[in-house]
Design an enzyme around this catalytic site. Structure first.
Site, PDB file in Angstrom:
ATOM      1  N   LYS A 138       0.836  -1.213   0.000  1.00  0.00           N
ATOM      2  CA  LYS A 138       0.000   0.000   0.000  1.00  0.00           C
ATOM      3  C   LYS A 138       0.863   1.252   0.000  1.00  0.00           C
ATOM      4  O   LYS A 138       0.548   2.234  -0.671  1.00  0.00           O
ATOM      5  CB  LYS A 138      -0.920  -0.013   1.219  1.00  0.00           C
ATOM      6  CG  LYS A 138      -1.731   1.277   1.382  1.00  0.00           C
ATOM      7  CD  LYS A 138      -2.700   1.212   2.541  1.00  0.00           C
ATOM      8  CE  LYS A 138      -3.455   2.533   2.666  1.00  0.00           C
ATOM      9  NZ  LYS A 138      -4.520   2.479   3.699  1.00  0.00           N
ATOM     10  N   HIS A 277      -9.022 -26.642 -38.213  1.00  0.00           N
ATOM     11  CA  HIS A 277     -10.098 -25.889 -37.554  1.00  0.00           C
ATOM     12  C   HIS A 277     -10.769 -26.707 -36.460  1.00  0.00           C
ATOM     13  O   HIS A 277     -11.989 -26.795 -36.382  1.00  0.00           O
ATOM     14  CB  HIS A 277     -11.107 -25.397 -38.589  1.00  0.00           C
ATOM     15  CG  HIS A 277     -10.482 -24.600 -39.689  1.00  0.00           C
ATOM     16  ND1 HIS A 277      -9.923 -23.367 -39.483  1.00  0.00           N
ATOM     17  CD2 HIS A 277     -10.298 -24.895 -40.996  1.00  0.00           C
ATOM     18  CE1 HIS A 277      -9.425 -22.905 -40.630  1.00  0.00           C
ATOM     19  NE2 HIS A 277      -9.635 -23.828 -41.557  1.00  0.00           N
TER      20      HIS A 277
END
Length: 514
Positions: A138, A277
């Site tokens: 922090k 595919h």
């Protein structure tokens, strides 16, 4: 930037910590430490201040409480250019802590032990460590937080050059710190979900994905993409495959490589699959890998061009020479013989990947993305065996038909639904994939098979809603069919098969693939 004066070190993973602390000391940075880490550093001759001498309070409750103290957290969280904070530090005798070097109790390693108890797990939930890490993260504008031993050298280089860690590095370290505690909490949450009997679908799902690489683009050039892997899953599968040669993998390559390897892994005998595919344009098995690849290629040599090959045996010279005859995007196999590599690497761009075979126990959960959420399911591992199947026609399949039915059933599982596979001689002859109706998929597969359909078998991933597929198969010369069964019109299909001398087997299991 202010010169760093004081570091707090408390690490579970002590990799490189002695060398790092020695160099911090040499730079004039004082060190504060906790019990276990302090002992290691002092034995190495490094001057260390014991954390209890800073807090004025002993470590208590078996070490559960030692750093949860204003003299520690005030020193970490103070805003250095805030006059009120500075005055309060002077008033209470709090000294600043400019660097926090902390990593946490080994919770994941503890719960991975086969004989771990709930008590052992709970005692390896770190409290003070995450509190210090989060406090330092922090306050990254003023404090460097280091949770990764791999960062030590970078930190030392910056300190040696300018006596301070750059603002950008401090922000990067803060991001790593919050990631560290987030992953830690996710592991604890996941473990407790298991203890509560929530099974494989917990109330809240936590997954940690780490980037493998950025990709040039996604399915299409206008889509950005990247490749991630499950950080804490067993190290197997395509995400851990080793690329030995060739161009960088594309998004579509990775998808197709997964499909190719999944089919090859279905078979115990040498097997090859060629993917276009995501669907197999050709699959074959044989006495040798050479024979299996030849069958897969011959199944649809037109579509094989530009395909992806999956093999379930190490690539030998004979297979490599055949692969080298056409353009292929990629090959994945458990290994490559040196002579095969010499042949294959003559092609500059072909991607050669090596990975252990996927097994039923190693396949992961299947995740599908939808807008606003995901769908999670077990991977389709079901492998029906002959003695669990039901012959529903008057005629039973011959031994050869049984072999081909089981072969086709393994392949159709990997074809996009609606799916039909025509097969014979351990080779696919025709594949109908992803059609809006089943008879349409059958028409495509039968047309592709042509005359080879005569005497061949047909596999369907789901039941026949009508007898039209049976009629089409009979007209083309198919002699045996395998399908799940379960339609309200099953009797019509069975009757049609009986009338035309076709043997039909019900598996009782559907293999939709969407």
């Amino acid at each position: 930037m202010m010169k760093m004066k004081r570091a707090l070190i408390s690490v579970s993973d002590k990799t490189g910590i002695v060398e790092f602390a020695k160099k911090l000391h040499a730079l004039g940075i004082g060190i504060v430490s906790t019990g276990g880490t302090m002992k290691v550093l002092r034995e190495a001759g490094i001057p260390v201040t014991y954390v209890s001498d800073v807090t004025g309070f002993p470590e208590i409750m078996d070490g559960r409480v030692k750093t949860l103290n204003p003299y520690i957290h005030g020193g970490i969280l103070a805003i250095r250019d805030n006059e009120q904070h500075k005055a309060q530090m002077r008033q209470h005798g709090i000294q600043g802590i400019d660097m926090v070097v902390v990593n946490l109790y080994p919770f994941r390693q503890t719960i991975a032990k086969p004989d771990v108890t709930l008590h052992d797990a709970v005692e390896n939930i770190d409290i003070g460590g995450p509190a210090m890490v989060r406090a330092a993260a922090k306050n990254f504008r003023y404090v460097a937080v280091v949770v990764n031993p791999g960062r030590y050298e970078q930190i030392l280089q910056e300190l040696g050059g300018q006596g301070e860690v750059s603002p950008r590095t401090r922000m990067l370290l803060a991001r790593e710190a919050f990631q560290h505690t987030a992953e830690y909490d996710a592991a604890i949450s996941g473990y407790l979900s298991g203890q509560l009997g929530e099974g494989i679908f917990p109330a809240t799902l936590h997954k940690i994905w780490e980037k493998v690489q950025d990709l040039r683009y996604g399915e299409n050039p206008h889509q950005q993409a990247a490749f991630y892997r499950d950080k804490y899953a067993p190290a197997h599968g395509i995400a851990y495959a080793k690329q030995l040669h060739g161009k960088e993998l594309s998004f579509n390559n990775i998808v197709d490589v997964e499909a190719a390897y999944a089919i090859a892994a279905e078979f115990e005998q040498p097997a090859a699959a060629i993917i276009k595919h995501t669907n197999p344009c050709g699959t074959g098995t044989g006495a040798s890998l050479d024979e299996a690849y030849a069958k897969a290629y011959e199944a649809d040599s037109v579509s094989a061009y530009g395909g992806i090959v999956g093999l379930n045996r190490p690539v030998d010279l004979a297979v490599a020479e055949k692969i080298g005859e056409i353009f292929l995007e990629a090959v994945i196999a458990p290994g490559y013989e040196p002579e095969a590599m010499q042949v294959l690497t003559r092609k500059k761009n072909i991607r050669l990947l090596e990975a252990p075979l996927l097994t039923g126990s190693s396949r992961m959960m299947d995740i599908k993305r939808v807008s606003g959420g995901i769908l999670l399911q077990e991977t389709d591992r079901y492998d029906a065996v002959q003695n669990e199947m039901k012959v529903v026609t008057k005629r039973c399949p011959t031994p050869d038909e049984w072999e081909q039915l089981l072969f086709a059933w393994k392949v159709v599982k990997h074809v996009k639904s609606n799916a039909i596979v025509i097969a014979g001689n351990n080779q696919t002859f025709g594949v109908g994939a992803g059609q809006m109706n089943r008879v349409g998929a059958a028409a495509i597969a039968l047309e592709q098979a042509g005359e080879k359909a005569r005497g061949a078998v047909l596999a369907s991933d789901a039941f026949f809603p009508f007898q039209d597929t049976v009629n089409a198969a009979a007209k083309a010369g198919v002699t045996a069919i395998i399908q799940p069964g379960g339609s309200v019109r099953d009797e019509e299909s069975i009757q049609a098969a009986d009338e035309q001398g076709i043997a039909m087997v019900f598996t009782g299991v559907r293999h939709f693939k969407h």
